[in-house]
Design a protein around this motif. Structure first.
Motif, PDB file in Angstrom:
ATOM      1  N   LEU A 106      46.016  42.450  44.788  1.00  0.00           N
ATOM      2  CA  LEU A 106      45.140  42.787  43.673  1.00  0.00           C
ATOM      3  C   LEU A 106      43.476  42.842  44.147  1.00  0.00           C
ATOM      4  O   LEU A 106      43.226  42.069  44.821  1.00  0.00           O
ATOM      5  CB  LEU A 106      45.231  42.144  42.367  1.00  0.00           C
ATOM      6  CG  LEU A 106      46.581  41.908  41.484  1.00  0.00           C
ATOM      7  CD1 LEU A 106      46.556  40.834  40.614  1.00  0.00           C
ATOM      8  CD2 LEU A 106      46.577  43.482  40.869  1.00  0.00           C
ATOM      9  N   PRO A 107      42.655  43.757  43.651  1.00  0.00           N
ATOM     10  CA  PRO A 107      41.302  43.721  44.064  1.00  0.00           C
ATOM     11  C   PRO A 107      40.532  42.384  43.708  1.00  0.00           C
ATOM     12  O   PRO A 107      40.826  41.959  42.549  1.00  0.00           O
ATOM     13  CB  PRO A 107      40.654  44.896  43.540  1.00  0.00           C
ATOM     14  CG  PRO A 107      41.637  45.113  42.075  1.00  0.00           C
ATOM     15  CD  PRO A 107      42.861  44.750  42.531  1.00  0.00           C
ATOM     16  N   PRO A 108      39.479  42.125  44.276  1.00  0.00           N
ATOM     17  CA  PRO A 108      38.663  40.675  43.921  1.00  0.00           C
ATOM     18  C   PRO A 108      38.269  40.827  42.575  1.00  0.00           C
ATOM     19  O   PRO A 108      37.984  41.767  42.045  1.00  0.00           O
ATOM     20  CB  PRO A 108      37.480  40.912  44.904  1.00  0.00           C
ATOM     21  CG  PRO A 108      38.059  41.626  45.975  1.00  0.00           C
ATOM     22  CD  PRO A 108      38.906  42.565  45.481  1.00  0.00           C
ATOM     23  N   ASN A 109      38.170  39.424  42.069  1.00  0.00           N
ATOM     24  CA  ASN A 109      37.963  39.389  40.355  1.00  0.00           C
ATOM     25  C   ASN A 109      37.471  37.850  40.351  1.00  0.00           C
ATOM     26  O   ASN A 109      37.760  36.948  41.168  1.00  0.00           O
ATOM     27  CB  ASN A 109      39.238  39.451  39.604  1.00  0.00           C
ATOM     28  CG  ASN A 109      39.058  39.498  38.403  1.00  0.00           C
ATOM     29  OD1 ASN A 109      37.977  39.221  37.831  1.00  0.00           O
ATOM     30  ND2 ASN A 109      39.943  39.683  37.365  1.00  0.00           N
ATOM     31  N   SER A 110      36.709  37.560  39.464  1.00  0.00           N
ATOM     32  CA  SER A 110      36.224  36.431  39.266  1.00  0.00           C
ATOM     33  C   SER A 110      36.826  35.324  38.558  1.00  0.00           C
ATOM     34  O   SER A 110      36.662  34.262  38.496  1.00  0.00           O
ATOM     35  CB  SER A 110      34.663  36.328  38.442  1.00  0.00           C
ATOM     36  OG  SER A 110      34.949  36.911  37.135  1.00  0.00           O
ATOM     37  N   VAL A 111      38.214  36.024  38.156  1.00  0.00           N
ATOM     38  CA  VAL A 111      39.190  35.265  37.493  1.00  0.00           C
ATOM     39  C   VAL A 111      40.417  35.171  38.352  1.00  0.00           C
ATOM     40  O   VAL A 111      41.083  36.108  38.875  1.00  0.00           O
ATOM     41  CB  VAL A 111      39.630  35.767  36.055  1.00  0.00           C
ATOM     42  CG1 VAL A 111      40.683  34.936  35.502  1.00  0.00           C
ATOM     43  CG2 VAL A 111      38.231  35.906  35.145  1.00  0.00           C
ATOM     44  N   LEU A 112      40.686  33.897  38.577  1.00  0.00           N
ATOM     45  CA  LEU A 112      41.953  33.532  39.193  1.00  0.00           C
ATOM     46  C   LEU A 112      43.365  33.363  38.454  1.00  0.00           C
ATOM     47  O   LEU A 112      43.091  32.819  37.507  1.00  0.00           O
ATOM     48  CB  LEU A 112      41.844  32.385  40.191  1.00  0.00           C
ATOM     49  CG  LEU A 112      40.639  32.501  41.165  1.00  0.00           C
ATOM     50  CD1 LEU A 112      40.551  31.079  42.170  1.00  0.00           C
ATOM     51  CD2 LEU A 112      41.027  33.562  42.259  1.00  0.00           C
ATOM     52  N   PHE A 113      44.469  33.802  38.978  1.00  0.00           N
ATOM     53  CA  PHE A 113      45.650  33.646  38.206  1.00  0.00           C
ATOM     54  C   PHE A 113      46.558  32.547  38.958  1.00  0.00           C
ATOM     55  O   PHE A 113      46.869  32.754  40.073  1.00  0.00           O
ATOM     56  CB  PHE A 113      46.482  34.987  38.240  1.00  0.00           C
ATOM     57  CG  PHE A 113      47.626  34.907  37.426  1.00  0.00           C
ATOM     58  CD1 PHE A 113      48.039  34.191  36.268  1.00  0.00           C
ATOM     59  CD2 PHE A 113      48.736  35.586  38.042  1.00  0.00           C
ATOM     60  CE1 PHE A 113      49.047  34.179  35.691  1.00  0.00           C
ATOM     61  CE2 PHE A 113      50.039  35.566  37.128  1.00  0.00           C
ATOM     62  CZ  PHE A 113      50.102  34.855  36.119  1.00  0.00           C
ATOM     63  N   ILE A 114      46.794  31.467  38.195  1.00  0.00           N
ATOM     64  CA  ILE A 114      47.545  30.518  38.899  1.00  0.00           C
ATOM     65  C   ILE A 114      48.834  30.432  38.592  1.00  0.00           C
ATOM     66  O   ILE A 114      49.129  30.468  37.424  1.00  0.00           O
ATOM     67  CB  ILE A 114      47.117  28.978  38.558  1.00  0.00           C
ATOM     68  CG1 ILE A 114      45.413  29.221  38.611  1.00  0.00           C
ATOM     69  CG2 ILE A 114      47.337  28.056  39.413  1.00  0.00           C
ATOM     70  CD1 ILE A 114      44.836  29.591  39.963  1.00  0.00           C
ATOM     71  N   GLN A 115      49.891  30.441  39.379  1.00  0.00           N
ATOM     72  CA  GLN A 115      51.342  30.278  39.055  1.00  0.00           C
ATOM     73  C   GLN A 115      52.200  29.208  39.755  1.00  0.00           C
ATOM     74  O   GLN A 115      51.663  28.643  40.320  1.00  0.00           O
ATOM     75  CB  GLN A 115      51.856  31.707  39.451  1.00  0.00           C
ATOM     76  CG  GLN A 115      51.442  33.113  39.164  1.00  0.00           C
ATOM     77  CD  GLN A 115      51.939  34.263  39.216  1.00  0.00           C
ATOM     78  OE1 GLN A 115      53.062  34.693  39.109  1.00  0.00           O
ATOM     79  NE2 GLN A 115      51.083  35.096  40.301  1.00  0.00           N
ATOM     80  N   ASN A 116      53.358  29.033  39.208  1.00  0.00           N
ATOM     81  CA  ASN A 116      54.107  28.136  39.686  1.00  0.00           C
ATOM     82  C   ASN A 116      53.479  26.676  39.759  1.00  0.00           C
ATOM     83  O   ASN A 116      53.764  25.794  40.608  1.00  0.00           O
ATOM     84  CB  ASN A 116      54.392  28.324  41.467  1.00  0.00           C
ATOM     85  CG  ASN A 116      55.716  27.841  41.861  1.00  0.00           C
ATOM     86  OD1 ASN A 116      56.622  27.571  40.936  1.00  0.00           O
ATOM     87  ND2 ASN A 116      55.758  27.310  43.011  1.00  0.00           N
ATOM     88  N   LEU A 117      52.991  26.571  38.532  1.00  0.00           N
ATOM     89  CA  LEU A 117      52.511  24.900  38.404  1.00  0.00           C
ATOM     90  C   LEU A 117      53.602  24.181  38.003  1.00  0.00           C
ATOM     91  O   LEU A 117      54.681  24.518  37.297  1.00  0.00           O
ATOM     92  CB  LEU A 117      51.557  24.971  37.193  1.00  0.00           C
ATOM     93  CG  LEU A 117      50.136  25.762  37.511  1.00  0.00           C
ATOM     94  CD1 LEU A 117      49.374  25.667  36.219  1.00  0.00           C
ATOM     95  CD2 LEU A 117      49.262  25.183  38.699  1.00  0.00           C
ATOM     96  N   PRO A 118      53.719  22.724  38.424  1.00  0.00           N
ATOM     97  CA  PRO A 118      54.819  21.871  38.062  1.00  0.00           C
ATOM     98  C   PRO A 118      54.535  21.505  36.520  1.00  0.00           C
ATOM     99  O   PRO A 118      53.673  21.662  35.964  1.00  0.00           O
ATOM    100  CB  PRO A 118      54.541  20.651  38.971  1.00  0.00           C
ATOM    101  CG  PRO A 118      53.043  20.920  39.319  1.00  0.00           C
ATOM    102  CD  PRO A 118      52.709  22.268  39.415  1.00  0.00           C
ATOM    103  N   GLU A 119      55.813  20.965  36.004  1.00  0.00           N
ATOM    104  CA  GLU A 119      55.895  20.870  34.709  1.00  0.00           C
ATOM    105  C   GLU A 119      55.040  19.564  34.411  1.00  0.00           C
ATOM    106  O   GLU A 119      54.717  18.675  35.056  1.00  0.00           O
ATOM    107  CB  GLU A 119      57.218  20.353  34.381  1.00  0.00           C
ATOM    108  CG  GLU A 119      57.369  19.861  32.786  1.00  0.00           C
ATOM    109  CD  GLU A 119      58.932  19.724  32.515  1.00  0.00           C
ATOM    110  OE1 GLU A 119      59.140  19.408  31.417  1.00  0.00           O
ATOM    111  OE2 GLU A 119      59.836  19.904  33.363  1.00  0.00           O
ATOM    112  N   GLY A 120      54.170  19.439  33.339  1.00  0.00           N
ATOM    113  CA  GLY A 120      53.290  18.602  32.829  1.00  0.00           C
ATOM    114  C   GLY A 120      51.900  19.000  33.521  1.00  0.00           C
ATOM    115  O   GLY A 120      51.131  17.820  33.205  1.00  0.00           O
ATOM    116  N   THR A 121      51.742  19.775  34.009  1.00  0.00           N
ATOM    117  CA  THR A 121      50.127  20.017  34.723  1.00  0.00           C
ATOM    118  C   THR A 121      49.076  20.285  33.262  1.00  0.00           C
ATOM    119  O   THR A 121      49.473  21.172  32.792  1.00  0.00           O
ATOM    120  CB  THR A 121      50.132  21.204  35.554  1.00  0.00           C
ATOM    121  OG1 THR A 121      51.055  20.710  36.818  1.00  0.00           O
ATOM    122  CG2 THR A 121      48.841  21.293  36.201  1.00  0.00           C
ATOM    123  N   THR A 122      48.310  19.560  33.200  1.00  0.00           N
ATOM    124  CA  THR A 122      47.190  19.732  32.146  1.00  0.00           C
ATOM    125  C   THR A 122      45.944  20.509  32.987  1.00  0.00           C
ATOM    126  O   THR A 122      45.804  20.765  33.815  1.00  0.00           O
ATOM    127  CB  THR A 122      46.716  18.669  31.900  1.00  0.00           C
ATOM    128  OG1 THR A 122      45.941  17.887  32.667  1.00  0.00           O
ATOM    129  CG2 THR A 122      47.883  17.861  31.235  1.00  0.00           C
TER     130      THR A 122
END
Length: 284
Positions: free
Chosen positions: A206-222
């Motif tokens: 994907l092209p550069p963006n000021s917003v990042l998409f975070i995936q695969n976070l462990p359960e309970g991440t706040t």
């Protein structure tokens, strides 16, 4: 001294007194140097145009519909500002403005009579409120407050019942609602239509963006856990978690450069010491 003979008379079929003479005004009109149209006619045309703009539309009512309001300004501030702006035209309380996405940037304001509403519409239209020109038109119908004040309680109850019925009808006839209902019915009967496959660019490209998409976070991440990790990089603006999907989140930075630095540094970072989180640019 010799006598001078008088000039011979001009021969003509008309009497001498009826022969028209050419005046300077006629000469000017022939030469095209002077517009002989009376000034009063131009003024009359301008007045007629002004009167046309002054006319109140046949479907006018006592309520105005405002659009193009600055959505970044808080609703209470917008309401108070609009009331002050329209105060010379005797606006009625309350000024209606909603927070929901469908009605954002819009408002309704009512007046004691149509004449006052029309004056306000003409004078305030295109006023640059918080940097955006207000677009004003008459509302499609009278507000509940106006009907109750001018027609009485009995007419108000009739008006409200009719308005709610029309609202239900619009919802029933909404194409998006009909499509959703058809899909639900198809699922219940087992006749689910095959979805057309749509190719999407992989997240990694994907092209550069000021917003990042975070995936695969462990359960309970706040969001606090994410803040501790991302705030070490300059330009952090906001962290948004998704209650329905707790393994993803969005992290916004001030600009693309700041986001890129954080992405490169934290992709595959083990936020709990075991699980690698995936960090890519968000889709625009």
């Amino acid at each position: 001294m010799a006598e001078v003979a008088p000039p011979e008379p001009i021969e003509t079929d008309q009497p001498q007194s009826e022969i028209p003479s050419e005046t300077p005004q006629d000469q000017q009109q022939q030469d095209g140097d002077v517009d002989m149209t009376p000034k009063g006619e131009d003024q009359q045309e301008e007045k007629e145009k002004e009167d046309e703009g002054e006319k109140i539309p046949e479907d006018a009512c006592e309520t105005l519909y405002l659009q193009n309001l600055n959505e970044k300004v808080r609703i209470p501030v917008i309401i108070e500002t609009l009331y002050s702006l329209f105060k010379p035209y005797r606006p009625l309380q309350p000024v209606i403005a909603h927070r929901n996405v469908r009605m954002r940037g819009q408002a309704f304001i009512s007046f004691p009579d149509i004449q006052s509403a029309n004056e306000a519409r003409k004078d305030v239209s295109e006023f640059p409120l918080y940097g955006k020109p207000i677009q004003i038109s008459f509302a499609r119908g009278r507000s509940d407050r106006i009907v109750k004040k001018l027609e009485g309680v009995e007419k108000f109850d009739e008006h409200k019942a009719k308005r709610l019925e029309e609202k239900k009808k619009r919802r029933r006839d909404n194409p998006l609602r009909q499509k959703a209902q058809a899909k639900l019915k198809a699922e219940e009967t087992g006749a689910v239509p095959a979805k057309k496959q749509r190719l999407q660019m992989p997240d990694e490209y994907l092209p550069p963006n000021s917003v990042l998409f975070i995936q695969n976070l462990p359960e309970g991440t706040t969001s606090d856990d994410l803040r501790e990790v991302f705030e070490v990089h300059a330009g952090l603006v906001e962290i948004r978690t998704i209650p329905a999907k707790k393994d993803i989140a969005f992290v916004e930075f001030a600009d693309e450069n700041a986001a890129t630095v954080a992405k490169d540094a934290l992709h595959n970072f083990k936020i709990d010491g075991e699980t690698k989180m995936k960090v890519t640019y968000a889709r625009k």
